[in-house]
Design a protein around this motif. Structure first.
Motif, PDB file in Angstrom:
ATOM      1  N   LYS A 178      69.327 -24.688  -9.224  1.00 10.53           N
ATOM      2  CA  LYS A 178      68.596 -25.832  -8.688  1.00 10.53           C
ATOM      3  C   LYS A 178      69.570 -26.947  -8.300  1.00 10.53           C
ATOM      4  O   LYS A 178      69.457 -27.547  -7.236  1.00 10.53           O
ATOM      5  CB  LYS A 178      67.582 -26.326  -9.719  1.00 10.53           C
ATOM      6  CG  LYS A 178      66.751 -27.495  -9.268  1.00 10.53           C
ATOM      7  CD  LYS A 178      65.771 -27.923 -10.352  1.00 10.53           C
ATOM      8  CE  LYS A 178      64.977 -29.141  -9.885  1.00 10.53           C
ATOM      9  NZ  LYS A 178      64.055 -29.607 -10.919  1.00 10.53           N
ATOM     10  N   GLU A 179      70.537 -27.197  -9.174  1.00  9.98           N
ATOM     11  CA  GLU A 179      71.521 -28.262  -8.936  1.00  9.98           C
ATOM     12  C   GLU A 179      72.371 -27.967  -7.703  1.00  9.98           C
ATOM     13  O   GLU A 179      72.637 -28.851  -6.886  1.00  9.98           O
ATOM     14  CB  GLU A 179      72.429 -28.452 -10.167  1.00  9.98           C
ATOM     15  CG  GLU A 179      71.703 -28.941 -11.407  1.00  9.98           C
ATOM     16  CD  GLU A 179      70.898 -27.846 -12.140  1.00  9.98           C
ATOM     17  OE1 GLU A 179      71.207 -26.645 -11.989  1.00  9.98           O
ATOM     18  OE2 GLU A 179      69.944 -28.213 -12.846  1.00  9.98           O
ATOM     19  N   LEU A 180      72.813 -26.721  -7.578  1.00 12.59           N
ATOM     20  CA  LEU A 180      73.630 -26.333  -6.429  1.00 12.59           C
ATOM     21  C   LEU A 180      72.828 -26.475  -5.130  1.00 12.59           C
ATOM     22  O   LEU A 180      73.356 -26.960  -4.125  1.00 12.59           O
ATOM     23  CB  LEU A 180      74.108 -24.892  -6.603  1.00 12.59           C
ATOM     24  CG  LEU A 180      75.379 -24.468  -5.908  1.00 12.59           C
ATOM     25  CD1 LEU A 180      76.547 -25.368  -6.257  1.00 12.59           C
ATOM     26  CD2 LEU A 180      75.717 -23.037  -6.253  1.00 12.59           C
ATOM     27  N   CYS A 181      71.574 -26.106  -5.164  1.00 10.51           N
ATOM     28  CA  CYS A 181      70.712 -26.242  -3.988  1.00 10.51           C
ATOM     29  C   CYS A 181      70.544 -27.712  -3.612  1.00 10.51           C
ATOM     30  O   CYS A 181      70.581 -28.070  -2.429  1.00 10.51           O
ATOM     31  CB  CYS A 181      69.350 -25.602  -4.244  1.00 10.51           C
ATOM     32  SG  CYS A 181      69.415 -23.801  -4.369  1.00 10.51           S
ATOM     33  N   GLU A 182      70.387 -28.562  -4.607  1.00  6.56           N
ATOM     34  CA  GLU A 182      70.224 -29.992  -4.340  1.00  6.56           C
ATOM     35  C   GLU A 182      71.487 -30.588  -3.718  1.00  6.56           C
ATOM     36  O   GLU A 182      71.408 -31.354  -2.758  1.00  6.56           O
ATOM     37  CB  GLU A 182      69.880 -30.732  -5.636  1.00  6.56           C
ATOM     38  CG  GLU A 182      69.497 -32.175  -5.384  1.00  6.56           C
ATOM     39  CD  GLU A 182      68.993 -32.867  -6.652  1.00  6.56           C
ATOM     40  OE1 GLU A 182      69.456 -34.002  -6.889  1.00  6.56           O
ATOM     41  OE2 GLU A 182      68.169 -32.278  -7.358  1.00  6.56           O
TER      42      GLU A 182
ATOM     43  N   PRO B 141      66.371 -20.619  -2.200  1.00  7.87           N
ATOM     44  CA  PRO B 141      65.311 -19.680  -2.599  1.00  7.87           C
ATOM     45  C   PRO B 141      64.002 -20.428  -2.851  1.00  7.87           C
ATOM     46  O   PRO B 141      64.000 -21.584  -3.304  1.00  7.87           O
ATOM     47  CB  PRO B 141      65.840 -19.071  -3.904  1.00  7.87           C
ATOM     48  CG  PRO B 141      67.322 -19.303  -3.866  1.00  7.87           C
ATOM     49  CD  PRO B 141      67.517 -20.576  -3.096  1.00  7.87           C
ATOM     50  N   GLY B 142      62.897 -19.771  -2.562  1.00 14.64           N
ATOM     51  CA  GLY B 142      61.577 -20.386  -2.673  1.00 14.64           C
ATOM     52  C   GLY B 142      61.296 -21.030  -4.017  1.00 14.64           C
ATOM     53  O   GLY B 142      60.681 -22.099  -4.082  1.00 14.64           O
TER      54      GLY B 142
ATOM     55  N   LYS C  41      58.834 -30.369  -3.503  1.00 11.88           N
ATOM     56  CA  LYS C  41      58.470 -31.425  -2.563  1.00 11.88           C
ATOM     57  C   LYS C  41      59.608 -32.437  -2.445  1.00 11.88           C
ATOM     58  O   LYS C  41      59.953 -32.872  -1.345  1.00 11.88           O
ATOM     59  CB  LYS C  41      57.176 -32.116  -3.006  1.00 11.88           C
ATOM     60  CG  LYS C  41      56.627 -33.063  -1.986  1.00 11.88           C
ATOM     61  CD  LYS C  41      55.218 -33.491  -2.316  1.00 11.88           C
ATOM     62  CE  LYS C  41      54.664 -34.259  -1.122  1.00 11.88           C
ATOM     63  NZ  LYS C  41      53.226 -34.350  -1.141  1.00 11.88           N
ATOM     64  N   ASP C  42      60.228 -32.780  -3.588  1.00 12.43           N
ATOM     65  CA  ASP C  42      61.342 -33.740  -3.576  1.00 12.43           C
ATOM     66  C   ASP C  42      62.535 -33.211  -2.790  1.00 12.43           C
ATOM     67  O   ASP C  42      63.143 -33.944  -2.011  1.00 12.43           O
ATOM     68  CB  ASP C  42      61.767 -34.094  -5.005  1.00 12.43           C
ATOM     69  CG  ASP C  42      60.736 -34.953  -5.721  1.00 12.43           C
ATOM     70  OD1 ASP C  42      59.920 -35.612  -5.034  1.00 12.43           O
ATOM     71  OD2 ASP C  42      60.756 -34.969  -6.972  1.00 12.43           O
TER      72      ASP C  42
END
Length: 190
Positions: free
Chosen positions: A143-147, A161-162, A167-168
């Protein structure tokens, strides 16, 4: 041996290497993409000529004699042009080489073998270019890497990934790049 011993001396007007044998001023006339090492037989290449050519264009590495390959020339090549990693033999790909390359262009993670794509290297890559998320192994994506990737480039949302799309995160992507709208799931489009 001198560089002019191996290259046809032409005028700089013809976009060729211009050489003045008296003072080695050829260094300032080596235009990019006029591959010097390509025009020198591998057994006639010297370290000094190779270094000058690679300092002018790191992609010269592809024409370098194997007998001259060394860490210093490899590092100089990728410092000059990170894309030169494509021509770096596996046994010369060190942490230093990877760091130089990924700090210049994170998307070049593509040229690093998947088993060598560590969390640290992937983090460097997405901080440099969020679109590098495309080349990160699934087991490393978080999650952190995606952000981080989406904050760097909203279009990186395409590779999130889905289960990590929220939403944020979609708002961050949209604020960063309006074109990321196409990668926002319908449930977040209001």
């Amino acid at each position: 041996m001198h560089l002019s011993d191996f290259i046809d001396v032409q005028s700089n007007l013809n976009n060729k290497v211009c050489i003045d044998d008296n003072n080695d001023s050829y260094r300032k006339f080596l235009p990019k993409r006029d591959y010097v090492l390509f025009n020198i037989a591998k057994n006639n290449q010297t370290y000094d000529i190779a270094l000058e050519a690679i300092k002018n264009d790191g992609m010269e590495l592809r024409f370098l004699s194997k007998k001259l390959l060394c860490d210093e020339l490899i590092i100089e090549a990728v410092k000059n042009n990170a894309k030169a990693i494509e021509y770096v033999p596996e046994n010369y790909k060190s942490n230093e080489v990877y760091n130089i390359v990924l700090n210049q262009n994170g998307k070049l993670l593509y040229y690093i073998e998947e088993n060598k794509r560590t969390e640290k290297r992937c983090l460097i890559a997405v901080k440099n270019n969020g679109l590098a998320l495309e080349f990160i192994p699934k087991k490393i994506i978080s999650k952190e890497l995606c952000e981080i990737a989406v904050k760097e480039n909203g279009l990186a949302l395409k590779y999130v990934p889905g289960n990590y799309k929220s939403k944020d995160l979609c708002k961050i992507a949209l604020t960063n790049n309006i074109l990321s709208f196409q990668y926002i799931p319908n449930k977040y489009k209001d």
